[in-house]
Write a protein that holds these residues in place. Sequence first.
Motif, PDB file in Angstrom:
ATOM      1  N   UNK A  63       0.807  -1.226   0.000  1.00 51.49           N
ATOM      2  CA  UNK A  63       0.000   0.000   0.000  1.00 51.49           C
ATOM      3  C   UNK A  63       0.839   1.274   0.000  1.00 51.49           C
ATOM      4  N   UNK A  64       1.960   1.263   0.702  1.00 51.82           N
ATOM      5  CA  UNK A  64       2.800   2.461   0.772  1.00 51.82           C
ATOM      6  C   UNK A  64       3.416   2.818  -0.576  1.00 51.82           C
ATOM      7  N   UNK A  65       3.393   1.884  -1.519  1.00 51.69           N
ATOM      8  CA  UNK A  65       3.956   2.136  -2.850  1.00 51.69           C
ATOM      9  C   UNK A  65       2.887   2.577  -3.847  1.00 51.69           C
ATOM     10  N   UNK A  66       1.662   2.685  -3.399  1.00 52.15           N
ATOM     11  CA  UNK A  66       0.549   3.028  -4.293  1.00 52.15           C
ATOM     12  C   UNK A  66       0.027   4.427  -3.957  1.00 52.15           C
ATOM     13  N   UNK A  67       0.012   5.290  -4.964  1.00 56.35           N
ATOM     14  CA  UNK A  67      -0.556   6.633  -4.797  1.00 56.35           C
ATOM     15  C   UNK A  67      -1.989   6.628  -5.308  1.00 56.35           C
ATOM     16  N   UNK A 124      -2.141   3.000   5.240  1.00 55.07           N
ATOM     17  CA  UNK A 124      -0.823   2.869   4.630  1.00 55.07           C
ATOM     18  C   UNK A 124      -0.705   3.300   3.187  1.00 55.07           C
ATOM     19  N   UNK A 125      -1.775   3.743   2.555  1.00 56.92           N
ATOM     20  CA  UNK A 125      -1.711   4.177   1.158  1.00 56.92           C
ATOM     21  C   UNK A 125      -1.229   5.629   1.071  1.00 56.92           C
ATOM     22  N   UNK A 126      -0.580   5.946  -0.021  1.00 58.17           N
ATOM     23  CA  UNK A 126      -0.165   7.322  -0.289  1.00 58.17           C
ATOM     24  C   UNK A 126      -1.327   8.021  -0.972  1.00 58.17           C
ATOM     25  N   UNK A 127      -1.577   9.239  -0.583  1.00 57.54           N
ATOM     26  CA  UNK A 127      -2.714   9.977  -1.131  1.00 57.54           C
ATOM     27  C   UNK A 127      -2.215  11.082  -2.065  1.00 57.54           C
ATOM     28  N   UNK A 154      -5.552   8.698  -5.954  1.00 61.49           N
ATOM     29  CA  UNK A 154      -6.323   9.942  -6.067  1.00 61.49           C
ATOM     30  C   UNK A 154      -7.771   9.619  -5.715  1.00 61.49           C
ATOM     31  N   UNK A 155      -8.360  10.350  -4.799  1.00 69.32           N
ATOM     32  CA  UNK A 155      -9.731  10.067  -4.364  1.00 69.32           C
ATOM     33  C   UNK A 155     -10.649  11.166  -4.879  1.00 69.32           C
ATOM     34  N   UNK A 156     -11.660  10.749  -5.653  1.00 66.07           N
ATOM     35  CA  UNK A 156     -12.603  11.707  -6.248  1.00 66.07           C
ATOM     36  C   UNK A 156     -14.035  11.337  -5.863  1.00 66.07           C
ATOM     37  N   UNK A 157     -14.816  12.353  -5.592  1.00 68.41           N
ATOM     38  CA  UNK A 157     -16.199  12.165  -5.188  1.00 68.41           C
ATOM     39  C   UNK A 157     -17.131  12.409  -6.369  1.00 68.41           C
ATOM     40  N   UNK A 158     -17.870  11.363  -6.758  1.00 70.14           N
ATOM     41  CA  UNK A 158     -18.809  11.504  -7.872  1.00 70.14           C
ATOM     42  C   UNK A 158     -20.249  11.539  -7.365  1.00 70.14           C
ATOM     43  N   UNK A 159     -20.419  11.752  -6.061  1.00 71.94           N
ATOM     44  CA  UNK A 159     -21.763  11.770  -5.469  1.00 71.94           C
ATOM     45  C   UNK A 159     -22.139  13.200  -5.073  1.00 71.94           C
TER      46      UNK A 159
END
Length: 203
Positions: A82-86, A110-113, A88-93
Motif C-alpha cells: 500500500x505504501x507504494x501506491x498513490x 498505509x496508502x499514499x494519497x 487519487x480520491x474523487x467524489x462523484x456523489x
Amino acid sequence: MGGKYRITGDKYPRMRPPRRRGRLVFLTVACVAVLGLIGWGTLQLIDVFTGGGKKATAAAGKADCGPKASASPGTLSALPAPAQITVNVFNATPRSGLAKQTADELKKRGFRIGAVGNATKAYDKKVAGTAVLLGPASSLNSSLPVLATQLTGAERRTDVARKGPEVDLILGNAFKSLDPKPAADQALTKLTHPAPATAKKGC
C-alpha cells in the motif's frame, strides 16, 4: 551244452537293455521347468483379471499426486505494498466531504494519497455503483487488486492512454464507507500470501 558250460536249474539270466539315466534326468528337469512356466503365467493372468494392474496404476498416480503450486491471474508475487501506491480520491456523489474522509482513512491504512476532490464531468453523478478504480493498463494486476481489498464490489477499469503509476478511486452513489479494516487486512493478506494448493482427494 555239456561239460562245465552245462546249464542247470530252472532260472535263466535275462538280457535287459542298459538304462539311460541321463535321458530320464533331462526329461524330469524339462517337466519341472514347463510346470514352473505354466504356473507363473497363470499367476500373471490372475493378476491382470483381479486388479493387479490397478495397484500399479494407483501407485503411479500417487507419485504425481503431490501438491503443485499454481499462480492464479492477478495474484502476483510482485504486488506492490500500500505504501507504494498513490491513490487519487474523487467524489462523484452529491454528498460533500466524502472524498476527504475516505482519503484520510486510506492514509491510515498505509496508502499514499494524491489528489482529493470532486470527480470530472466524465464520472460526476454517473457512477451508480460503489466505486470505480481507474488506472493505467499496468495497474490491472498490480495496484488495482491491492486497492480493491479495501472496498469490496468496486469496479476496476484501465485507461491505455493514461501515463504514470497513480490510480483513482472514484466514489459512486452506492458508496457508504470502506470495508472494515480487519476484513480489508485479511483480504490483502490473502491476496499477497495465497494459501498453497492442496493435494487432490485420494492422494
